[in-house]
Design a protein around this motif. Structure first.
Motif, PDB file in Angstrom:
ATOM      1  N   ASN A 240      28.924  34.651  44.713  1.00 40.28           N
ATOM      2  CA  ASN A 240      30.339  34.760  45.073  1.00 40.28           C
ATOM      3  C   ASN A 240      30.529  34.957  46.582  1.00 40.28           C
ATOM      4  OD1 ASN A 240      31.299  34.480  42.421  1.00 40.28           O
ATOM      5  ND2 ASN A 240      31.024  36.670  42.019  1.00 40.28           N
ATOM      6  N   SER A 288      42.777  28.952  35.109  1.00 40.29           N
ATOM      7  CA  SER A 288      41.468  28.505  35.603  1.00 40.29           C
ATOM      8  C   SER A 288      40.684  29.684  36.148  1.00 40.29           C
ATOM      9  CB  SER A 288      41.651  27.449  36.700  1.00 40.29           C
ATOM     10  OG  SER A 288      42.431  27.969  37.757  1.00 40.29           O
ATOM     11  N   GLN A 290      38.505  31.855  38.583  1.00 41.45           N
ATOM     12  CA  GLN A 290      38.400  31.999  40.025  1.00 41.45           C
ATOM     13  C   GLN A 290      37.063  32.598  40.456  1.00 41.45           C
ATOM     14  OE1 GLN A 290      40.647  30.739  42.100  1.00 41.45           O
ATOM     15  NE2 GLN A 290      41.876  30.066  40.350  1.00 41.45           N
ATOM     16  N   LYS A 291      36.630  33.655  39.801  1.00 36.92           N
ATOM     17  CA  LYS A 291      35.354  34.280  40.168  1.00 36.92           C
ATOM     18  C   LYS A 291      34.853  35.139  39.015  1.00 36.92           C
ATOM     19  CE  LYS A 291      37.372  38.369  42.353  1.00 36.92           C
ATOM     20  NZ  LYS A 291      37.388  39.225  43.560  1.00 36.92           N
ATOM     21  N   TRP A 300      37.968  36.638  36.551  1.00 36.00           N
ATOM     22  CA  TRP A 300      39.295  36.587  37.146  1.00 36.00           C
ATOM     23  C   TRP A 300      39.859  35.179  36.957  1.00 36.00           C
ATOM     24  CZ3 TRP A 300      41.383  40.855  39.941  1.00 36.00           C
ATOM     25  CH2 TRP A 300      40.518  41.953  40.036  1.00 36.00           C
ATOM     26  N   TYR A 301      41.098  35.121  36.384  1.00 32.30           N
ATOM     27  CA  TYR A 301      41.779  33.853  36.120  1.00 32.30           C
ATOM     28  C   TYR A 301      43.114  33.844  36.841  1.00 32.30           C
ATOM     29  CZ  TYR A 301      38.460  32.642  32.422  1.00 32.30           C
ATOM     30  OH  TYR A 301      37.318  32.310  31.719  1.00 32.30           O
ATOM     31  N   SER A 302      43.619  32.645  37.088  1.00 28.68           N
ATOM     32  CA  SER A 302      44.938  32.476  37.693  1.00 28.68           C
ATOM     33  C   SER A 302      45.527  31.164  37.198  1.00 28.68           C
ATOM     34  CB  SER A 302      44.854  32.480  39.220  1.00 28.68           C
ATOM     35  OG  SER A 302      44.137  31.347  39.674  1.00 28.68           O
ATOM     36  N   ASN A 307      49.501  32.427  42.661  1.00 27.49           N
ATOM     37  CA  ASN A 307      48.314  32.949  43.334  1.00 27.49           C
ATOM     38  C   ASN A 307      47.834  34.270  42.741  1.00 27.49           C
ATOM     39  OD1 ASN A 307      48.276  30.809  45.176  1.00 27.49           O
ATOM     40  ND2 ASN A 307      49.714  31.865  46.551  1.00 27.49           N
ATOM     41  N   GLN A 309      46.015  36.762  40.332  1.00 23.43           N
ATOM     42  CA  GLN A 309      44.798  36.688  39.539  1.00 23.43           C
ATOM     43  C   GLN A 309      44.803  37.790  38.485  1.00 23.43           C
ATOM     44  OE1 GLN A 309      41.374  36.711  42.082  1.00 23.43           O
ATOM     45  NE2 GLN A 309      41.924  34.817  43.137  1.00 23.43           N
TER      46      GLN A 309
END
Length: 470
Positions: A240, A288, A290-291, A300-302, A307, A309
Protein backbone atom coordinates in the motif's frame (compact mmCIF):
# COMPACT_ATOMS: atom_id res chain seq x y z
CA UNK A 1 34.19 -2.67 15.29
CA UNK A 2 34.83 0.92 14.38
CA UNK A 3 38.30 2.39 14.47
CA UNK A 4 39.44 5.28 16.65
CA UNK A 5 39.14 7.67 13.72
CA UNK A 6 35.33 7.45 13.81
CA UNK A 7 35.10 9.00 17.28
CA UNK A 8 34.63 12.61 18.30
CA UNK A 9 37.31 15.05 17.23
CA UNK A 10 38.33 18.47 18.49
CA UNK A 11 35.66 20.74 20.00
CA UNK A 12 33.08 17.96 19.92
CA UNK A 13 32.97 17.73 16.11
CA UNK A 14 32.60 14.25 14.59
CA UNK A 15 35.69 12.96 12.90
CA UNK A 16 36.12 10.09 10.46
CA UNK A 17 38.02 9.07 7.38
CA UNK A 18 35.18 10.25 5.06
CA UNK A 19 35.33 7.21 2.82
CA UNK A 20 31.51 7.19 2.37
CA UNK A 21 30.57 3.72 3.45
CA UNK A 22 33.99 2.21 4.10
CA UNK A 23 36.93 2.88 6.36
CA UNK A 24 40.28 3.92 4.93
CA UNK A 25 42.05 2.59 8.02
CA UNK A 26 40.55 -0.87 7.61
CA UNK A 27 39.04 -0.90 11.08
CA UNK A 28 35.44 -0.86 9.88
CA UNK A 29 35.62 -2.63 6.53
CA UNK A 30 32.66 -2.87 4.23
CA UNK A 31 30.86 -6.22 4.06
CA UNK A 32 32.11 -7.16 7.52
CA UNK A 33 30.98 -10.47 9.05
CA UNK A 34 30.76 -11.00 12.81
CA UNK A 35 32.47 -14.24 13.77
CA UNK A 36 30.17 -15.56 16.49
CA UNK A 37 32.06 -18.89 16.55
CA UNK A 38 35.43 -17.34 17.35
CA UNK A 39 35.25 -17.92 21.13
CA UNK A 40 33.80 -21.44 20.91
CA UNK A 41 36.62 -24.00 21.26
CA UNK A 42 36.76 -27.01 18.97
CA UNK A 43 37.19 -30.57 20.16
CA UNK A 44 40.66 -32.09 20.16
CA UNK A 45 39.86 -34.42 17.29
CA UNK A 46 38.91 -31.59 14.94
CA UNK A 47 41.46 -29.44 13.19
CA UNK A 48 40.69 -25.81 12.34
CA UNK A 49 39.45 -25.11 8.85
CA UNK A 50 42.39 -24.20 6.63
CA UNK A 51 40.59 -21.73 4.31
CA UNK A 52 40.30 -18.09 5.28
CA UNK A 53 38.41 -15.12 3.87
CA UNK A 54 40.47 -12.14 2.65
CA UNK A 55 39.13 -8.73 1.62
CA UNK A 56 40.76 -6.34 -0.84
CA UNK A 57 40.45 -2.61 -1.39
CA UNK A 58 38.82 -1.97 2.02
CA UNK A 59 36.13 -4.57 1.62
CA UNK A 60 35.24 -3.80 -1.98
CA UNK A 61 36.09 -7.36 -3.02
CA UNK A 62 36.45 -10.62 -1.07
CA UNK A 63 37.91 -14.00 -1.92
CA UNK A 64 38.87 -17.27 -0.21
CA UNK A 65 42.45 -18.62 0.13
CA UNK A 66 43.92 -21.76 1.62
CA UNK A 67 46.31 -21.31 4.53
CA UNK A 68 49.21 -23.63 3.63
CA UNK A 69 51.68 -21.83 5.91
CA UNK A 70 50.21 -23.59 8.99
CA UNK A 71 50.36 -20.28 10.84
CA UNK A 72 47.61 -19.01 13.07
CA UNK A 73 46.18 -15.97 11.28
CA UNK A 74 43.93 -13.71 13.27
CA UNK A 75 41.23 -11.39 11.97
CA UNK A 76 42.62 -8.02 10.84
CA UNK A 77 46.10 -9.22 9.86
CA UNK A 78 47.54 -8.35 6.46
CA UNK A 79 48.54 -11.35 4.35
CA UNK A 80 50.20 -11.80 0.96
CA UNK A 81 48.29 -14.17 -1.34
CA UNK A 82 48.58 -15.46 -4.86
CA UNK A 83 47.54 -13.10 -7.63
CA UNK A 84 47.49 -12.97 -11.41
CA UNK A 85 51.11 -13.51 -12.45
CA UNK A 86 52.23 -12.09 -9.14
CA UNK A 87 51.00 -11.48 -5.60
CA UNK A 88 48.36 -9.40 -3.90
CA UNK A 89 47.93 -8.07 -0.35
CA UNK A 90 44.67 -8.25 1.58
CA UNK A 91 43.22 -8.29 5.08
CA UNK A 92 41.96 -11.36 6.91
CA UNK A 93 38.25 -10.87 7.66
CA UNK A 94 37.06 -14.35 8.67
CA UNK A 95 38.61 -17.59 9.90
CA UNK A 96 37.41 -20.89 11.31
CA UNK A 97 34.21 -22.84 10.81
CA UNK A 98 32.17 -19.82 9.75
CA UNK A 99 34.14 -19.73 6.48
CA UNK A 100 32.38 -22.96 5.45
CA UNK A 101 29.01 -21.26 5.71
CA UNK A 102 30.22 -18.29 3.69
CA UNK A 103 31.57 -20.55 0.95
CA UNK A 104 28.30 -22.46 0.86
CA UNK A 105 26.38 -19.18 0.64
CA UNK A 106 28.45 -18.06 -2.35
CA UNK A 107 28.43 -21.54 -3.89
CA UNK A 108 32.19 -21.99 -3.80
CA UNK A 109 33.46 -25.55 -3.43
CA UNK A 110 36.52 -26.65 -1.49
CA UNK A 111 38.72 -27.80 -4.39
CA UNK A 112 42.50 -27.97 -4.90
CA UNK A 113 42.21 -25.02 -7.29
CA UNK A 114 41.69 -22.63 -4.37
CA UNK A 115 44.49 -20.07 -4.29
CA UNK A 116 47.01 -20.13 -1.45
CA UNK A 117 48.26 -17.77 1.23
CA UNK A 118 51.96 -17.10 0.67
CA UNK A 119 53.02 -15.38 3.91
CA UNK A 120 52.29 -12.64 6.34
CA UNK A 121 52.78 -9.31 4.64
CA UNK A 122 56.19 -7.76 5.11
CA UNK A 123 57.03 -4.07 5.20
CA UNK A 124 58.24 -4.26 1.63
CA UNK A 125 54.92 -5.75 0.51
CA UNK A 126 52.94 -3.08 2.32
CA UNK A 127 55.03 -0.21 0.94
CA UNK A 128 54.73 -1.54 -2.60
CA UNK A 129 50.98 -1.91 -2.21
CA UNK A 130 50.70 1.67 -0.90
CA UNK A 131 52.54 3.07 -3.92
CA UNK A 132 50.31 1.20 -6.37
CA UNK A 133 47.10 2.11 -4.53
CA UNK A 134 48.04 5.77 -4.73
CA UNK A 135 47.90 5.49 -8.53
CA UNK A 136 44.26 4.37 -8.61
CA UNK A 137 42.61 7.81 -8.44
CA UNK A 138 44.80 9.23 -11.19
CA UNK A 139 44.26 6.12 -13.31
CA UNK A 140 40.47 6.42 -12.92
CA UNK A 141 40.49 10.01 -14.18
CA UNK A 142 42.63 9.16 -17.19
CA UNK A 143 40.58 6.04 -18.00
CA UNK A 144 37.33 8.04 -18.03
CA UNK A 145 38.82 10.63 -20.36
CA UNK A 146 40.12 7.96 -22.77
CA UNK A 147 36.75 6.17 -22.85
CA UNK A 148 34.99 9.48 -23.58
CA UNK A 149 37.42 10.29 -26.37
CA UNK A 150 36.55 7.06 -28.16
CA UNK A 151 32.82 7.66 -27.69
CA UNK A 152 31.95 4.58 -25.67
CA UNK A 153 28.65 4.64 -23.73
CA UNK A 154 30.04 3.38 -20.45
CA UNK A 155 30.73 4.68 -16.95
CA UNK A 156 33.84 3.70 -15.02
CA UNK A 157 33.11 3.25 -11.32
CA UNK A 158 36.38 2.04 -9.84
CA UNK A 159 39.92 1.00 -10.72
CA UNK A 160 41.70 -1.62 -8.60
CA UNK A 161 45.43 -2.16 -9.11
CA UNK A 162 47.05 -5.30 -7.79
CA UNK A 163 49.55 -4.91 -4.93
CA UNK A 164 52.53 -5.75 -7.15
CA UNK A 165 51.33 -3.39 -9.90
CA UNK A 166 51.10 -6.01 -12.65
CA UNK A 167 47.34 -6.04 -13.12
CA UNK A 168 44.54 -3.45 -13.10
CA UNK A 169 40.81 -4.22 -12.96
CA UNK A 170 38.40 -1.63 -14.36
CA UNK A 171 34.82 -1.83 -13.05
CA UNK A 172 32.25 -0.18 -15.31
CA UNK A 173 28.49 0.06 -15.85
CA UNK A 174 26.72 0.22 -19.21
CA UNK A 175 23.15 -0.16 -20.42
CA UNK A 176 24.12 -1.98 -23.63
CA UNK A 177 26.99 -4.12 -24.77
CA UNK A 178 30.28 -2.25 -25.24
CA UNK A 179 33.05 -3.11 -27.65
CA UNK A 180 36.09 -2.14 -25.62
CA UNK A 181 38.79 -4.03 -27.57
CA UNK A 182 40.38 -0.80 -28.72
CA UNK A 183 40.02 0.66 -25.23
CA UNK A 184 41.98 -2.21 -23.68
CA UNK A 185 44.91 -1.52 -26.03
CA UNK A 186 44.91 2.12 -24.98
CA UNK A 187 44.80 1.22 -21.28
CA UNK A 188 47.60 -1.34 -21.59
CA UNK A 189 49.84 1.12 -23.44
CA UNK A 190 49.12 3.94 -20.99
CA UNK A 191 49.33 2.12 -17.63
CA UNK A 192 51.77 -0.70 -18.57
CA UNK A 193 49.67 -3.34 -16.78
CA UNK A 194 47.50 -6.30 -17.60
CA UNK A 195 43.98 -4.95 -18.09
CA UNK A 196 40.79 -6.69 -16.99
CA UNK A 197 37.37 -5.17 -17.72
CA UNK A 198 34.54 -6.21 -15.39
CA UNK A 199 30.96 -5.07 -15.87
CA UNK A 200 28.85 -4.51 -12.76
CA UNK A 201 25.29 -3.39 -12.11
CA UNK A 202 24.00 -0.12 -10.75
CA UNK A 203 23.43 -1.63 -7.30
CA UNK A 204 26.99 -2.93 -7.13
CA UNK A 205 28.26 0.47 -8.20
CA UNK A 206 26.38 2.12 -5.33
CA UNK A 207 27.94 -0.44 -2.98
CA UNK A 208 31.42 0.47 -4.14
CA UNK A 209 30.83 4.22 -3.93
CA UNK A 210 28.95 3.99 -0.60
CA UNK A 211 26.78 6.59 1.06
CA UNK A 212 23.90 7.21 3.45
CA UNK A 213 20.37 6.09 2.62
CA UNK A 214 17.07 7.84 3.27
CA UNK A 215 16.74 5.83 6.49
CA UNK A 216 19.82 7.58 7.93
CA UNK A 217 22.05 4.49 7.89
CA UNK A 218 24.80 3.33 5.56
CA UNK A 219 23.68 1.67 2.36
CA UNK A 220 22.88 -2.02 2.71
CA UNK A 221 24.80 -2.80 -0.49
CA UNK A 222 27.98 -1.25 0.97
CA UNK A 223 27.76 -2.87 4.42
CA UNK A 224 26.29 -6.38 4.29
CA UNK A 225 24.15 -7.03 1.20
CA UNK A 226 25.85 -9.04 -1.53
CA UNK A 227 22.94 -10.93 -3.12
CA UNK A 228 20.89 -8.49 -5.22
CA UNK A 229 17.36 -9.59 -6.14
CA UNK A 230 15.07 -7.96 -8.65
CA UNK A 231 12.64 -5.41 -7.25
CA UNK A 232 9.48 -4.29 -9.10
CA UNK A 233 6.59 -1.97 -8.39
CA UNK A 234 4.24 -4.81 -7.39
CA UNK A 235 6.15 -5.01 -4.10
CA UNK A 236 5.12 -1.41 -3.39
CA UNK A 237 1.48 -2.10 -4.34
CA UNK A 238 1.25 -5.06 -1.98
CA UNK A 239 2.46 -2.82 0.84
CA UNK A 240 0.00 0.00 0.00
CA UNK A 241 2.80 2.41 -0.91
CA UNK A 242 2.27 5.27 -3.31
CA UNK A 243 3.97 4.71 -6.64
CA UNK A 244 6.32 7.66 -6.43
CA UNK A 245 9.51 7.03 -8.36
CA UNK A 246 11.47 9.66 -6.44
CA UNK A 247 10.67 8.14 -3.04
CA UNK A 248 10.95 4.50 -4.05
CA UNK A 249 14.32 4.85 -5.82
CA UNK A 250 17.65 4.55 -4.06
CA UNK A 251 20.96 6.25 -4.77
CA UNK A 252 21.63 3.78 -7.57
CA UNK A 253 18.55 4.99 -9.46
CA UNK A 254 16.79 1.63 -9.09
CA UNK A 255 14.01 0.61 -6.74
CA UNK A 256 15.19 0.24 -3.15
CA UNK A 257 16.26 -3.22 -2.08
CA UNK A 258 14.47 -2.79 1.25
CA UNK A 259 11.11 -3.04 -0.53
CA UNK A 260 11.63 -6.80 -0.50
CA UNK A 261 12.42 -7.05 3.21
CA UNK A 262 8.80 -7.05 4.46
CA UNK A 263 7.15 -8.28 1.28
CA UNK A 264 6.80 -11.88 2.51
CA UNK A 265 5.06 -10.70 5.68
CA UNK A 266 2.54 -8.72 3.66
CA UNK A 267 1.90 -11.62 1.31
CA UNK A 268 1.20 -13.96 4.25
CA UNK A 269 -1.19 -11.45 5.80
CA UNK A 270 -3.04 -10.87 2.51
CA UNK A 271 -3.92 -14.56 2.22
CA UNK A 272 -6.82 -14.03 4.65
CA UNK A 273 -8.35 -11.31 2.46
CA UNK A 274 -10.76 -12.38 -0.33
CA UNK A 275 -9.25 -12.07 -3.79
CA UNK A 276 -12.46 -11.65 -5.82
CA UNK A 277 -13.80 -8.68 -3.84
CA UNK A 278 -12.58 -5.77 -5.92
CA UNK A 279 -16.18 -4.69 -6.59
CA UNK A 280 -19.28 -5.31 -4.48
CA UNK A 281 -22.87 -4.35 -5.32
CA UNK A 282 -25.42 -2.65 -3.05
CA UNK A 283 -28.70 -0.83 -3.61
CA UNK A 284 -26.77 2.44 -3.61
CA UNK A 285 -24.49 1.33 -6.42
CA UNK A 286 -21.23 -0.52 -7.03
CA UNK A 287 -18.49 -0.01 -4.41
CA UNK A 288 -14.90 -0.47 -5.52
CA UNK A 289 -11.98 -1.53 -3.34
CA UNK A 290 -9.51 1.22 -2.47
CA UNK A 291 -7.02 -0.40 -0.09
CA UNK A 292 -6.45 -3.24 2.34
CA UNK A 293 -5.27 -2.67 5.91
CA UNK A 294 -3.51 -5.78 7.15
CA UNK A 295 -2.92 -4.31 10.62
CA UNK A 296 -6.61 -3.73 11.39
CA UNK A 297 -7.97 -6.40 8.98
CA UNK A 298 -10.15 -3.88 7.18
CA UNK A 299 -11.03 -3.30 3.51
CA UNK A 300 -11.86 0.23 2.39
CA UNK A 301 -14.53 0.77 -0.30
CA UNK A 302 -15.94 3.85 -2.00
CA UNK A 303 -18.66 4.57 -4.54
CA UNK A 304 -17.83 5.90 -7.95
CA UNK A 305 -19.54 9.27 -7.50
CA UNK A 306 -18.13 9.95 -4.00
CA UNK A 307 -14.74 10.32 -2.38
CA UNK A 308 -15.91 9.00 0.96
CA UNK A 309 -14.41 5.64 1.95
CA UNK A 310 -16.15 3.02 4.06
CA UNK A 311 -14.11 0.53 6.14
CA UNK A 312 -15.52 -3.01 6.14
CA UNK A 313 -14.40 -6.10 7.99
CA UNK A 314 -13.29 -9.18 6.11
CA UNK A 315 -16.35 -11.11 7.35
CA UNK A 316 -18.73 -8.42 6.13
CA UNK A 317 -17.08 -8.34 2.69
CA UNK A 318 -17.42 -12.09 2.37
CA UNK A 319 -21.11 -11.88 3.34
CA UNK A 320 -21.83 -9.20 0.74
CA UNK A 321 -19.90 -11.16 -1.87
CA UNK A 322 -21.94 -14.27 -1.10
CA UNK A 323 -25.21 -12.30 -1.41
CA UNK A 324 -24.11 -10.85 -4.75
CA UNK A 325 -23.54 -14.35 -6.09
CA UNK A 326 -27.13 -15.18 -5.16
CA UNK A 327 -28.36 -12.04 -6.92
CA UNK A 328 -29.16 -10.13 -3.72
CA UNK A 329 -28.01 -6.58 -3.16
CA UNK A 330 -27.81 -5.47 0.47
CA UNK A 331 -29.18 -2.07 1.40
CA UNK A 332 -26.19 -0.89 3.41
CA UNK A 333 -22.50 -1.69 3.62
CA UNK A 334 -22.57 -1.52 7.44
CA UNK A 335 -19.13 0.04 7.79
CA UNK A 336 -17.19 -0.12 11.02
CA UNK A 337 -16.37 2.91 13.12
CA UNK A 338 -12.64 3.49 13.13
CA UNK A 339 -11.65 5.35 16.26
CA UNK A 340 -8.60 7.50 15.68
CA UNK A 341 -6.27 7.93 18.59
CA UNK A 342 -4.52 5.94 21.25
CA UNK A 343 -6.34 3.39 23.42
CA UNK A 344 -7.41 4.43 26.87
CA UNK A 345 -4.85 3.74 29.53
CA UNK A 346 -5.66 2.12 32.83
CA UNK A 347 -6.27 4.34 35.84
CA UNK A 348 -3.15 4.33 38.01
CA UNK A 349 -4.81 6.08 40.94
CA UNK A 350 -3.50 9.60 40.50
CA UNK A 351 -4.45 12.59 38.42
CA UNK A 352 -2.24 13.55 35.53
CA UNK A 353 -2.49 17.32 35.27
CA UNK A 354 0.27 17.70 32.71
CA UNK A 355 -1.07 19.57 29.73
CA UNK A 356 -4.23 20.88 31.41
CA UNK A 357 -2.76 24.33 32.00
CA UNK A 358 -2.23 26.17 28.76
CA UNK A 359 0.28 28.89 28.15
CA UNK A 360 -2.47 31.44 27.55
CA UNK A 361 -3.89 30.97 31.05
CA UNK A 362 -0.43 31.38 32.53
CA UNK A 363 0.08 34.56 30.54
CA UNK A 364 -3.25 35.96 31.74
CA UNK A 365 -2.42 35.31 35.41
CA UNK A 366 1.00 36.91 35.01
CA UNK A 367 -0.56 39.97 33.37
CA UNK A 368 -3.09 40.26 36.20
CA UNK A 369 -0.30 40.13 38.78
CA UNK A 370 1.69 42.79 36.96
CA UNK A 371 -1.41 45.02 36.78
CA UNK A 372 -2.05 44.62 40.51
CA UNK A 373 1.57 45.45 41.32
CA UNK A 374 1.39 48.61 39.21
CA UNK A 375 -1.83 49.71 40.97
CA UNK A 376 -0.23 49.18 44.38
CA UNK A 377 2.80 51.23 43.40
CA UNK A 378 0.63 54.07 42.12
CA UNK A 379 -1.44 54.06 45.32
CA UNK A 380 1.70 54.18 47.49
CA UNK A 381 3.16 57.00 45.43
CA UNK A 382 -0.04 59.03 45.75
CA UNK A 383 -0.16 58.52 49.53
CA UNK A 384 3.46 59.72 49.80
CA UNK A 385 2.92 62.77 47.60
CA UNK A 386 -0.22 64.06 49.38
CA UNK A 387 1.39 65.07 52.75
CA UNK A 388 4.16 66.93 50.90
CA UNK A 389 1.78 68.84 48.65
CA UNK A 390 -0.70 69.87 51.42
CA UNK A 391 1.02 72.62 53.49
CA UNK A 392 -0.53 74.16 56.65
CA UNK A 393 -2.85 77.05 55.82
CA UNK A 394 -4.59 79.72 57.86
CA UNK A 395 -8.18 78.93 58.65
CA UNK A 396 -10.68 80.27 56.24
CA UNK A 397 -8.09 80.94 53.51
CA UNK A 398 -7.43 79.04 50.31
CA UNK A 399 -4.02 78.16 48.98
CA UNK A 400 -2.60 80.69 46.57
CA UNK A 401 -3.00 79.72 42.96
CA UNK A 402 -5.15 76.72 43.83
CA UNK A 403 -8.91 76.49 43.78
CA UNK A 404 -10.61 74.97 46.77
CA UNK A 405 -11.28 71.46 45.62
CA UNK A 406 -13.21 70.42 48.71
CA UNK A 407 -16.91 69.61 48.48
CA UNK A 408 -19.33 72.49 49.16
CA UNK A 409 -20.53 70.94 52.45
CA UNK A 410 -16.99 70.96 53.87
CA UNK A 411 -16.49 74.53 52.65
CA UNK A 412 -19.61 75.66 54.54
CA UNK A 413 -18.42 73.90 57.66
CA UNK A 414 -15.04 75.64 57.40
CA UNK A 415 -16.69 79.08 57.18
CA UNK A 416 -18.78 78.58 60.32
CA UNK A 417 -16.97 79.50 63.62
CA UNK A 418 -16.11 76.43 65.66
CA UNK A 419 -16.72 76.30 69.39
CA UNK A 420 -13.64 76.01 71.56
CA UNK A 421 -13.14 72.88 73.58
CA UNK A 422 -13.78 72.70 77.34
CA UNK A 423 -10.05 72.76 78.11
CA UNK A 424 -9.60 75.96 76.10
CA UNK A 425 -12.42 77.67 78.02
CA UNK A 426 -10.91 76.86 81.42
CA UNK A 427 -7.33 77.75 80.41
CA UNK A 428 -6.84 81.55 80.50
CA UNK A 429 -3.66 81.37 78.48
CA UNK A 430 -4.18 78.80 75.81
CA UNK A 431 -1.14 77.67 73.84
CA UNK A 432 -1.31 78.86 70.28
CA UNK A 433 -1.21 76.16 67.68
CA UNK A 434 1.84 75.62 65.56
CA UNK A 435 2.01 77.39 62.27
CA UNK A 436 -0.03 80.48 63.36
CA UNK A 437 3.01 82.76 63.28
CA UNK A 438 2.78 85.54 65.93
CA UNK A 439 -0.92 85.13 66.53
CA UNK A 440 -0.48 84.07 70.18
CA UNK A 441 2.10 86.72 71.27
CA UNK A 442 -0.49 88.98 72.88
CA UNK A 443 -1.00 86.73 75.93
CA UNK A 444 2.69 86.08 76.52
CA UNK A 445 3.82 87.95 79.70
CA UNK A 446 7.45 87.88 78.60
CA UNK A 447 6.72 89.80 75.43
CA UNK A 448 8.30 93.29 75.81
CA UNK A 449 6.19 94.86 73.17
CA UNK A 450 3.04 94.11 75.06
CA UNK A 451 -0.24 92.79 73.79
CA UNK A 452 -1.54 93.52 70.38
CA UNK A 453 -4.43 95.89 70.03
CA UNK A 454 -7.65 93.95 70.11
CA UNK A 455 -10.49 94.30 67.77
CA UNK A 456 -13.89 95.67 68.64
CA UNK A 457 -15.27 93.99 71.71
CA UNK A 458 -11.95 93.80 73.50
CA UNK A 459 -12.09 90.06 74.04
CA UNK A 460 -9.06 88.05 73.16
CA UNK A 461 -10.68 85.01 71.53
CA UNK A 462 -8.80 81.73 71.61
CA UNK A 463 -7.44 80.58 68.27
CA UNK A 464 -9.33 78.04 66.27
CA UNK A 465 -8.10 74.48 66.42
CA UNK A 466 -6.06 73.20 63.48
CA UNK A 467 -8.13 71.52 60.88
CA UNK A 468 -7.39 67.94 59.93
CA UNK A 469 -5.91 67.46 56.52
CA UNK A 470 -8.19 65.89 54.08
Amino acid sequence: MACAGCGTGAEGKPSGCKSNGGCSTGGCNRLNVFDWLANIPLSDSLAPFDIIEVSFNNGSRKDFFRNVTKQFLDKGEMVTVEGVSGFDVGQVTLTGELVKLQMKKRRIEDTPEVKKVLRRSTNEDLSRMGDNKAREKEALIKARAMARSIGLEMKLAEVEIQADGRKATFFYTADDRVDFRELIKLYAGEFRVKVEMRQIGARQEAGKVGGIGSCGRELCCSTWLTDFKSVNTTAARYQNLSINQAKLSGQCGRLKCCLNYELDTYLDALKEFPEDADNIETTNGVASLQKRDIFKNLMWYSYGDSNKQYPLTITRVKEIRQLNRQGIKPEDLKPVEVVAGKPKETDLGFADVVGQISLRSLEKTSQKRKHKDKEKQKHKQKSQDQPQQQQPQQPGKKAEGRPDARPPQQQQRQQQPQKPKQEQRNNPNPRPPQGQGQQGQGNNPNNPKGPRPQGPGGNNRPPKPRQKQQ
